[in-house]
Design an enzyme around this catalytic site. Structure first.
Site, PDB file in Angstrom:
ATOM      1  N   CYS A  17      39.407  33.938  52.563  1.00  0.00           N
ATOM      2  CA  CYS A  17      38.838  32.587  52.461  1.00  0.00           C
ATOM      3  C   CYS A  17      39.627  31.542  53.245  1.00  0.00           C
ATOM      4  O   CYS A  17      39.066  30.729  53.977  1.00  0.00           O
ATOM      5  CB  CYS A  17      38.717  32.178  51.003  1.00  0.00           C
ATOM      6  SG  CYS A  17      40.118  32.680  49.995  1.00  0.00           S
ATOM      7  N   HIS A  26      39.610  25.240  48.846  1.00  0.00           N
ATOM      8  CA  HIS A  26      40.955  25.268  49.429  1.00  0.00           C
ATOM      9  C   HIS A  26      41.101  24.123  50.440  1.00  0.00           C
ATOM     10  O   HIS A  26      40.163  23.822  51.192  1.00  0.00           O
ATOM     11  CB  HIS A  26      41.181  26.575  50.203  1.00  0.00           C
ATOM     12  CG  HIS A  26      41.197  27.818  49.353  1.00  0.00           C
ATOM     13  ND1 HIS A  26      41.288  27.806  47.985  1.00  0.00           N
ATOM     14  CD2 HIS A  26      41.153  29.131  49.713  1.00  0.00           C
ATOM     15  CE1 HIS A  26      41.300  29.052  47.534  1.00  0.00           C
ATOM     16  NE2 HIS A  26      41.209  29.877  48.558  1.00  0.00           N
TER      17      HIS A  26
HETATM   18  N1  LIG Z   1      37.617  34.150  44.770  1.00  0.00           N
HETATM   19  C1  LIG Z   1      37.649  33.921  46.074  1.00  0.00           C
HETATM   20  O1  LIG Z   1      37.700  32.778  46.573  1.00  0.00           O
HETATM   21  C2  LIG Z   1      37.587  35.065  47.032  1.00  0.00           C
HETATM   22  C3  LIG Z   1      37.400  34.768  48.364  1.00  0.00           C
HETATM   23  C4  LIG Z   1      37.327  35.792  49.280  1.00  0.00           C
HETATM   24  C5  LIG Z   1      37.453  37.078  48.830  1.00  0.00           C
HETATM   25  N2  LIG Z   1      37.643  37.359  47.525  1.00  0.00           N
HETATM   26  C6  LIG Z   1      37.739  38.750  47.127  1.00  0.00           C
HETATM   27  O2  LIG Z   1      36.590  39.129  46.409  1.00  0.00           O
HETATM   28  C7  LIG Z   1      36.932  40.080  45.415  1.00  0.00           C
HETATM   29  C8  LIG Z   1      36.481  39.608  44.044  1.00  0.00           C
HETATM   30  O3  LIG Z   1      37.076  38.359  43.746  1.00  0.00           O
HETATM   31  P1  LIG Z   1      36.614  37.471  42.512  1.00  0.00           P
HETATM   32  O4  LIG Z   1      37.359  36.214  42.655  1.00  0.00           O
HETATM   33  O5  LIG Z   1      35.130  37.439  42.393  1.00  0.00           O
HETATM   34  O6  LIG Z   1      37.240  38.336  41.277  1.00  0.00           O
HETATM   35  P2  LIG Z   1      36.742  38.433  39.762  1.00  0.00           P
HETATM   36  O7  LIG Z   1      36.134  37.159  39.321  1.00  0.00           O
HETATM   37  O8  LIG Z   1      37.909  38.961  39.022  1.00  0.00           O
HETATM   38  O9  LIG Z   1      35.581  39.559  39.780  1.00  0.00           O
HETATM   39  C9  LIG Z   1      35.843  40.905  40.078  1.00  0.00           C
HETATM   40  C10 LIG Z   1      34.523  41.685  40.112  1.00  0.00           C
HETATM   41  O10 LIG Z   1      34.815  43.026  40.523  1.00  0.00           O
HETATM   42  C11 LIG Z   1      34.309  43.940  39.537  1.00  0.00           C
HETATM   43  N3  LIG Z   1      35.178  45.114  39.438  1.00  0.00           N
HETATM   44  C12 LIG Z   1      36.479  45.140  39.137  1.00  0.00           C
HETATM   45  N4  LIG Z   1      36.926  46.419  39.114  1.00  0.00           N
HETATM   46  C13 LIG Z   1      35.867  47.194  39.421  1.00  0.00           C
HETATM   47  C14 LIG Z   1      35.681  48.594  39.555  1.00  0.00           C
HETATM   48  N5  LIG Z   1      36.696  49.459  39.392  1.00  0.00           N
HETATM   49  N6  LIG Z   1      34.445  49.055  39.863  1.00  0.00           N
HETATM   50  C15 LIG Z   1      33.417  48.202  40.031  1.00  0.00           C
HETATM   51  N7  LIG Z   1      33.534  46.855  39.938  1.00  0.00           N
HETATM   52  C16 LIG Z   1      34.744  46.368  39.636  1.00  0.00           C
HETATM   53  C17 LIG Z   1      34.320  43.150  38.246  1.00  0.00           C
HETATM   54  O11 LIG Z   1      33.442  43.752  37.313  1.00  0.00           O
HETATM   55  P3  LIG Z   1      33.690  43.603  35.711  1.00  0.00           P
HETATM   56  O12 LIG Z   1      33.193  42.245  35.334  1.00  0.00           O
HETATM   57  O13 LIG Z   1      32.852  44.707  35.153  1.00  0.00           O
HETATM   58  O14 LIG Z   1      35.154  43.789  35.484  1.00  0.00           O
HETATM   59  C18 LIG Z   1      33.832  41.785  38.752  1.00  0.00           C
HETATM   60  O15 LIG Z   1      32.436  41.800  38.937  1.00  0.00           O
HETATM   61  C19 LIG Z   1      38.436  40.314  45.546  1.00  0.00           C
HETATM   62  O16 LIG Z   1      38.630  41.431  46.396  1.00  0.00           O
HETATM   63  C20 LIG Z   1      38.911  39.057  46.223  1.00  0.00           C
HETATM   64  O17 LIG Z   1      40.091  39.277  46.971  1.00  0.00           O
HETATM   65  C21 LIG Z   1      37.709  36.374  46.597  1.00  0.00           C
END
Ligand SMILES: NC(=O)c1ccc[n+]([C@@H]2O[C@H](COP(=O)([O-])OP(=O)(O)OC[C@H]3O[C@@H](n4cnc5c(N)ncnc54)[C@H](OP(=O)(O)O)[C@@H]3O)[C@@H](O)[C@H]2O)c1
Length: 329
Positions: free
Chosen positions: A126, A234
């Site tokens: 991001c 950000h």
């Molecule tokens: N937040 C940001 O600004 C941002 C920006 C760019 C990239 N990202 C990336 O995007 C990804 C998710 O971020 P987030 O902020 O959305 O995190 P989050 O709110 O913690 O959500 C994580 C998601 O992944 C799922 N998950 C976790 N472990 C899993 C598994 N073993 N198998 C299948 N699904 C699984 C979770 O499902 P459950 O609900 O069932 O646990 C949930 O839907 C990360 O890799 C992060 O680095 C985030």
């Protein structure tokens, strides 16, 4: 298009569903996917309910495109399985970004490098996306030598658990901690874990991903990434040294004509970008554009974007839109 949203219950996944609906993305079937603990949970999309499925079920459903935001480990294990089943994966984690066989795409900059053979495509970090969108046209015109960036990053960048931590701290209740320290009334100079060289992974992503996206390993980048108790997006203080001199009004003019960038820069009217106002928007906002008077050919800027939108969901969906328009899926 049969679209799988992997990580549909997460922070980014939720925004993906919103952006898919808003942009009228041609979804004929939605496949929400998450971990085993969420299987069966109902997700609303365009007035209909869909039950969350697990990873193997989703692979077997052979979607056209899978939008992944479920962490690096999940992606390393599962993206190749989706790709082998014929599904094109666009991945938000850091798993594939620096893999030399995978493309790292910001559509406005380098989507034209994609081909129908790209089955796993990486979405940049991001904090990198918002910076390179502004830097790309300036690099073309003035040639960037060095970038010094300090970030002020939203807690939404850490996911659901961090938002919960801040809410707990506001309410004065004990709960699970996403960070080692309280974030309310604090600034934590650590985003992600540390690398051997003393920088955090987030800081090194800004270095490596910028060079890969701008396709120029000679650009020197150094970063300090700081987590702040902000939810809208950000912010980044960016200092850029060019090979060639510039006129500030030309820079403003170039950015004014750059797709996806909005210039908010007028000191007389106190106009500059702020995360509170970037929240929910797809654009990258830039202001406080001024010459660095301490050094030749050097510029200071303040760049703000909603990390869940252009920093994640929107950029991913723009890549998918490009693939469809190019008939690669
Ligand atoms: N937040 C940001 O600004 C941002 C920006 C760019 C990239 N990202 C990336 O995007 C990804 C998710 O971020 P987030 O902020 O959305 O995190 P989050 O709110 O913690 O959500 C994580 C998601 O992944 C799922 N998950 C976790 N472990 C899993 C598994 N073993 N198998 C299948 N699904 C699984 C979770 O499902 P459950 O609900 O069932 O646990 C949930 O839907 C990360 O890799 C992060 O680095 C985030």
């Amino acid at each position: 298009m049969r679209i799988a949203v992997v990580g549909a219950t997460g922070m980014v996944g939720e925004v993906m569903l919103k952006v898919l609906a808003e942009r009228n993305f041609p979804v004929t079937e939605l496949i929400p996917v998450a971990s085993e603990k969420s299987v069966g949970k109902l997700i609303e999309f365009k007035g209909k309910s869909y039950a969350v499925v697990g990873m193997q079920t989703a692979v077997d459903m052979k979607a056209d495109i899978a939008l992944f935001s479920a962490g690096g480990e999940t992606s390393l294990e599962w993206a190749p399985k989706f790709a082998a089943a014929g599904t094109t994966v666009i991945d938000n984690s850091s798993a594939w970004r620096m893999d030399p066989t995978k493309k790292l795409i910001v559509p406005e900059i380098n989507a034209s490098s994609l081909t129908k053979d790209d089955k796993i495509i990486a979405n940049p970090n991001c904090s990198t996306i918002q910076m390179v969108l502004v830097l790309a046209p300036l690099h073309k015109k003035y040639n960037i030598k060095r970038v010094i960036v300090s970030t002020y990053q939203s807690i939404t960048g850490t996911g659901v658990k961090a938002v919960q931590q801040l809410e707990n701290e506001y309410a004065g209740v004990q709960g699970e901690m996403a960070y080692k320290y309280p974030i309310h009334r604090n600034a934590i100079p650590q985003c992600d874990s540390f690398e051997e060289n003393g920088y955090t992974k987030e800081e090194m992503k800004l270095v490596r991903e910028t060079q890969k996206i701008l396709d120029d390993r000679t650009i020197a980048v150094t970063a300090t990434a700081v987590r702040v108790p902000i939810v809208g997006g950000h912010s980044e203080a960016v200092n850029v040294e060019f090979s060639n001199d510039f006129v500030v009004s030309d820079i403003q003019n170039i950015l004014h004509h750059t797709d996806g960038v909005v210039v908010q820069d007028n000191n007389d009217t106190y106009t500059y970008p702020m995360p509170m106002y970037a929240q929910g928007k797809d654009d990258v906002f830039v202001g406080r554009i001024r010459r660095d008077e301490s050094q030749a050919n050097t510029l200071n800027m303040w760049i703000v974007a909603d990390n869940l939108r252009k920093g994640a969901a929107t950029n991913t969906i723009q890549i998918a839109e490009y693939l469809i328009a190019a008939k690669f899926v």
